[in-house]
Structure formats: C-alpha cells, structure tokens
Design a protein around this motif. Structure first.
Motif, PDB file in Angstrom:
ATOM      1  N   CYS A 125      -2.608   3.282   4.693  1.00  0.00           N
ATOM      2  CA  CYS A 125      -3.625   2.244   4.486  1.00  0.00           C
ATOM      3  C   CYS A 125      -4.942   2.579   5.180  1.00  0.00           C
ATOM      4  O   CYS A 125      -5.979   1.988   4.857  1.00  0.00           O
ATOM      5  CB  CYS A 125      -3.118   0.877   4.935  1.00  0.00           C
ATOM      6  SG  CYS A 125      -2.396   0.832   6.569  1.00  0.00           S
ATOM      7  N   ARG A 177      -6.801  -1.651  -1.194  1.00  0.00           N
ATOM      8  CA  ARG A 177      -6.646  -0.917  -2.456  1.00  0.00           C
ATOM      9  C   ARG A 177      -6.664  -1.897  -3.631  1.00  0.00           C
ATOM     10  O   ARG A 177      -5.852  -2.819  -3.706  1.00  0.00           O
ATOM     11  CB  ARG A 177      -5.347  -0.127  -2.464  1.00  0.00           C
ATOM     12  CG  ARG A 177      -5.262   0.840  -3.635  1.00  0.00           C
ATOM     13  CD  ARG A 177      -4.129   1.840  -3.499  1.00  0.00           C
ATOM     14  NE  ARG A 177      -4.315   2.913  -4.481  1.00  0.00           N
ATOM     15  CZ  ARG A 177      -3.465   3.909  -4.678  1.00  0.00           C
ATOM     16  NH1 ARG A 177      -2.366   3.997  -3.937  1.00  0.00           N
ATOM     17  NH2 ARG A 177      -3.692   4.822  -5.590  1.00  0.00           N
ATOM     18  N   THR A 196       0.840  -1.199   0.000  1.00  0.00           N
ATOM     19  CA  THR A 196       0.000   0.000   0.000  1.00  0.00           C
ATOM     20  C   THR A 196       0.874   1.248   0.000  1.00  0.00           C
ATOM     21  O   THR A 196       0.625   2.199  -0.756  1.00  0.00           O
ATOM     22  CB  THR A 196      -0.950   0.009   1.211  1.00  0.00           C
ATOM     23  OG1 THR A 196      -1.730  -1.183   1.211  1.00  0.00           O
ATOM     24  CG2 THR A 196      -1.882   1.207   1.149  1.00  0.00           C
ATOM     25  N   SER A 247       2.464   1.715  -3.355  1.00  0.00           N
ATOM     26  CA  SER A 247       1.531   2.202  -4.375  1.00  0.00           C
ATOM     27  C   SER A 247       1.371   3.717  -4.325  1.00  0.00           C
ATOM     28  O   SER A 247       0.911   4.330  -5.286  1.00  0.00           O
ATOM     29  CB  SER A 247       0.157   1.531  -4.201  1.00  0.00           C
ATOM     30  OG  SER A 247      -0.529   2.033  -3.061  1.00  0.00           O
ATOM     31  N   GLU A 248       1.768   4.318  -3.185  1.00  0.00           N
ATOM     32  CA  GLU A 248       1.728   5.784  -3.043  1.00  0.00           C
ATOM     33  C   GLU A 248       3.134   6.378  -3.080  1.00  0.00           C
ATOM     34  O   GLU A 248       3.347   7.522  -2.672  1.00  0.00           O
ATOM     35  CB  GLU A 248       1.030   6.173  -1.746  1.00  0.00           C
ATOM     36  CG  GLU A 248      -0.453   5.847  -1.724  1.00  0.00           C
ATOM     37  CD  GLU A 248      -1.211   6.637  -0.664  1.00  0.00           C
ATOM     38  OE1 GLU A 248      -0.551   7.327   0.146  1.00  0.00           O
ATOM     39  OE2 GLU A 248      -2.447   6.574  -0.662  1.00  0.00           O
ATOM     40  N   TYR A 285      -7.802   3.379   2.952  1.00  0.00           N
ATOM     41  CA  TYR A 285      -8.402   2.318   2.137  1.00  0.00           C
ATOM     42  C   TYR A 285      -9.075   1.307   3.058  1.00  0.00           C
ATOM     43  O   TYR A 285      -8.523   0.234   3.346  1.00  0.00           O
ATOM     44  CB  TYR A 285      -7.329   1.637   1.280  1.00  0.00           C
ATOM     45  CG  TYR A 285      -6.529   2.614   0.440  1.00  0.00           C
ATOM     46  CD1 TYR A 285      -7.063   3.165  -0.717  1.00  0.00           C
ATOM     47  CD2 TYR A 285      -5.255   3.013   0.842  1.00  0.00           C
ATOM     48  CE1 TYR A 285      -6.338   4.073  -1.485  1.00  0.00           C
ATOM     49  CE2 TYR A 285      -4.520   3.914   0.086  1.00  0.00           C
ATOM     50  CZ  TYR A 285      -5.069   4.440  -1.068  1.00  0.00           C
ATOM     51  OH  TYR A 285      -4.355   5.349  -1.820  1.00  0.00           O
TER      52      TYR A 285
END
Length: 292
Positions: free
Chosen positions: A197, A204, A182, A185-186, A200
C-alpha cells in the motif's frame, strides 16, 4: 467554527510524513490529528515516533491529538493503544471501543472518532460520562440527523459538554475489514503483503465495469471513490458543527484548509465542483450525489 486536519489514512514514507506535518503546523488547521488508524503493519512511524512528532510540532498554536487504530486484532495492537493513551500530554482520538475503555479507566478526556458507531443522544451521553469532549460524527450521517441528535442532547442537558466535528473534505472511510484489499488487488496474502500500500499514496482506485470510480482501496479500509466536499455547505454547518475536518491525501490538502478558512470568513470563492466530488450524505440523499 474551527478547522482540523484529520489523521493521515494512507501509508507514506517516514520522511514524507514528517515533512507534511512540518508544513501542516503553518496551515490554517486549528487541530492536527496524528497516528496510524488503518493498519498496524504500517510501521514507518511507530507509536513512539508519532508521540515524538506530536511533541516536535506542539507549541505552534495548534491542538495536537493522537489517533488510535480503528480495528484491533492482536495483543500487540492493544499494547500500542495503551502506549498512545498513556502518552501523558496529548488528547487521544478513540476509533475503537477498546480505546474508550482504556481512556475512561484512566480518566483521560478523549475524542470519539468517526469509526465508532454513535448514532443517538443516549450513546453520546454514555460517552460524555466516560470522558468524551469531542465527537466526530460518522461520515454517512446527514445534517438533519445531526440536528435531531443534538436537539435530543440539549434536552438531556449534555450538549454543552462536547464539541461536534464533521468530516468536510476527503475520501470517506466507509468500511474496515480483517482482509487487506490492497494486497488482494496485487494477488498477495495479507500476511505477506510486502507493505504494497506504500505504492499508493492516495489509495488504489477501483472502477465499475462502466468505468465509474466507485471506491478507493486503502489496505483494510474501503473509501468512497468520490471526494466528499462540504465547502459550499459551510453556511448550513454554522450553529451545528464546531469543527470541520479535512482528511489529508497530499500537500494540496493544506490549500483545502485555506479555502475553508476563506469561506468561514465570508469569502465567496468556491471549489470547482466536478463529477468526482460528492456531498450526498450531508443532504440525506444518495452518497455519490453532488448537490449544488
């Protein structure tokens, strides 16, 4: 067959989490699991908070179980594990072999969680001898495999010494990693994840280039993109499975428990199955498959 509400796998604000469990005690769940199983940085509720929450919702006719982490990486996490194991009141779901070692040494009965690789009756016998009273089958295994394993357990004379629990609804936890997907992904480092996280609450979604929802990213945990759903397989679970688990992702999970209870009581209502649900592992076919 009993119903359980598995541990919350996502990161929610403290008040949201507590409100959810205050509703859960009124649900059809016979067993409620509490605790952080994914990432020790998720501290909206600390170990003492989970134990206190367990005490608050106890005495409501539910069995309360505290769940441990699935991947231990630091001495501080061992300390939290021991705190859970030494709570003095509630059973513990062990999601790491280290937890089994601690619980066995203290002669505390425990649940073996789905994160532990237990694939045959010989391992089941080992865990029974150490104090296991319930076993949650690894999510990727099938009904046929379960039937054979329990047949072997019967021959060994241990089948009556433990319950079998199967994850029957929810996004399947498939893998754990030392990396945080997570955060990645950012474009954040794991050590500087800013607890992203929490943005989400259902993980995600990750799609293939063709647009297929193949995985859910949940911190260091990778989940199935499709929701596992064994509601229409309840009849094939009878006689093999003692507890059917619903993995929570929202208040709607409590309605899912209602649907399973109705099915267990002989009701005909079924979930509307769609392309984002699956039951392949139970039928020993490709996991993404949905077999009517």
């Amino acid at each position: 067959m009993k119903l359980s509400l598995g541990p919350l796998l996502y990161y929610w604000p403290k008040q949201t989490t507590e409100d959810f469990y205050y509703q859960a005690v009124k649900s059809e769940a016979d067993i409620i699991y509490l605790g952080e199983t994914v990432c020790s940085k998720r501290r909206e509720l600390k170990a003492r908070d989970w134990i206190n929450l367990a005490k608050e919702i106890n005495h409501q006719g539910k069995e309360i179980v505290l769940s441990s982490m699935a991947l231990l990486e630091a001495p501080s996490e061992i300390k939290v594990l021991k705190q859970l194991c030494e709570n003095g009141e509630f059973s513990v779901e062990a999601n790491d072999i280290g937890a089994i070692q601690v619980l066995s040494e203290k002669k505390i009965p425990f649940v073996v969680g789905p994160a532990i690789n237990c694939y045959n009756a010989h391992v089941l016998k080992l865990f029974v001898n150490q104090g296991m009273h319930r076993w949650v089958m690894p999510v990727e295994l099938s009904r046929d495999w379960l039937q054979k394993a329990l047949g072997d357990a019967e021959k060994m004379g241990i089948r009556s010494q433990f319950e079998v629990e199967v994850l029957a609804h929810g996004h399947l936890p498939l893998a754990y990693s030392a990396r945080c997907f997570t955060a990645r992904s950012e474009n954040k480092a794991k050590d500087d994840c800013e607890l992203c996280c929490i943005k989400y609450p259902q993980g995600r979604v990750t799609e293939t280039q063709e647009g297929q929802q193949v995985f859910i990213l949940n911190g260091i945990q990778t989940q199935s993109g499709y929701c596992y759903n064994l509601l229409n397989d309840v009849d094939s679970m009878r006689g093999l499975v003692d507890v059917a688990r619903v993995s929570p992702n929202s208040l709607a999970s409590l309605n899912t428990l209602d649907a399973f209870r109705n099915k267990l009581l002989g009701g005909q209502a079924q979930f509307k199955l769609d392309s984002l649900q699956c039951n392949g592992y139970w039928h020993q076919i490709a996991g993404l498959t949905l077999q009517d």
